[in-house]
Enzyme design. Structure first.
Site, PDB file in Angstrom:
ATOM      1  N   GLU A   8     -51.169  19.685  32.013  1.00 53.23           N
ATOM      2  CA  GLU A   8     -50.599  19.195  30.764  1.00 53.23           C
ATOM      3  C   GLU A   8     -50.762  20.309  29.751  1.00 53.23           C
ATOM      4  O   GLU A   8     -51.831  20.897  29.656  1.00 53.23           O
ATOM      5  CB  GLU A   8     -51.368  17.947  30.329  1.00 53.23           C
ATOM      6  CG  GLU A   8     -50.995  17.434  28.961  1.00 53.23           C
ATOM      7  CD  GLU A   8     -51.797  16.179  28.588  1.00 53.23           C
ATOM      8  OE1 GLU A   8     -51.982  15.295  29.445  1.00 53.23           O
ATOM      9  OE2 GLU A   8     -52.242  16.108  27.439  1.00 53.23           O
ATOM     10  N   GLU A  35     -51.697  18.350  18.969  1.00 58.53           N
ATOM     11  CA  GLU A  35     -52.693  17.277  19.055  1.00 58.53           C
ATOM     12  C   GLU A  35     -53.221  17.106  17.644  1.00 58.53           C
ATOM     13  O   GLU A  35     -54.152  17.780  17.239  1.00 58.53           O
ATOM     14  CB  GLU A  35     -53.824  17.664  20.023  1.00 58.53           C
ATOM     15  CG  GLU A  35     -53.470  17.532  21.476  1.00 58.53           C
ATOM     16  CD  GLU A  35     -53.501  16.107  21.979  1.00 58.53           C
ATOM     17  OE1 GLU A  35     -53.982  15.208  21.255  1.00 58.53           O
ATOM     18  OE2 GLU A  35     -53.051  15.888  23.102  1.00 58.53           O
TER      19      GLU A  35
END
Ligand SMILES: *[C@@H]1O[C@H](CO)[C@@H](O)[C@H](O)[C@H]1NC(C)=O
Length: 140
Positions: A133, A138
């Site tokens: 990933e 984020e």
């Protein structure tokens, strides 16, 4: 909670020959045909209720104009103590890409307590450790 609020044109350039060429341009209402709204339980155990595309459109948690796409978390309902969580949106593209350059043009992203805007790519080989990933955003 992975809550997204992304008004964005989203471009993907694929290496089809020697140069990168525009392969897909996700902008405005085309978003609704090119992404799948996921309704799974939050894999990171947040108190969030991911809703389907039709519910997201009906509640205006997913909205498109000619040049923007907006995803948002519900800010109007009171979440019952036993409920799965606050209505929000999590989408995954229908198309997968190999070598590519992705341009994500955000005009706003939520910040603060209980927000977790995120944009990431997944491997077609499967979850870790088979595939990986890449976390692009984020925003916890
Ligand atoms: C949905 O959201 C958009 C963008 O914020 C807004 O312009 C529009 O008026 C909203 N529609 C409804 C029915 O609330």
């Amino acid at each position: 909670m992975r809550a997204l609020l992304f008004p964005f044109p989203f471009l993907v350039y694929a290496n089809t020959a020697r140069a990168y060429c525009l392969k897909d341009n996700y902008v405005g209402s085309t978003f609704f045909d090119k992404w799948r709204w996921e309704t799974l339980d939050d894999p990171t155990h947040g108190r969030v209720n991911y809703i389907d595309k039709w519910s997201a459109q009906a509640g205006n948690l997913s909205y498109a104009s000619s040049n923007k796409f907006i995803m948002r978390v519900d800010a109007n309902q009171i979440v019952a103590p036993g409920a799965r969580g606050r209505d929000s949106v999590r989408i995954i593209s229908n198309t997968a890409y190999g070598d590519s350059v992705t341009v994500l043009d955000l005009t706003h992203m939520p910040v603060g307590c209980a927000t977790w805007p995120a944009f990431w790519t997944l491997s077609q080989a499967g979850p870790w450790p088979k595939g990986g990933e890449i976390d692009v955003i984020e925003g916890k």
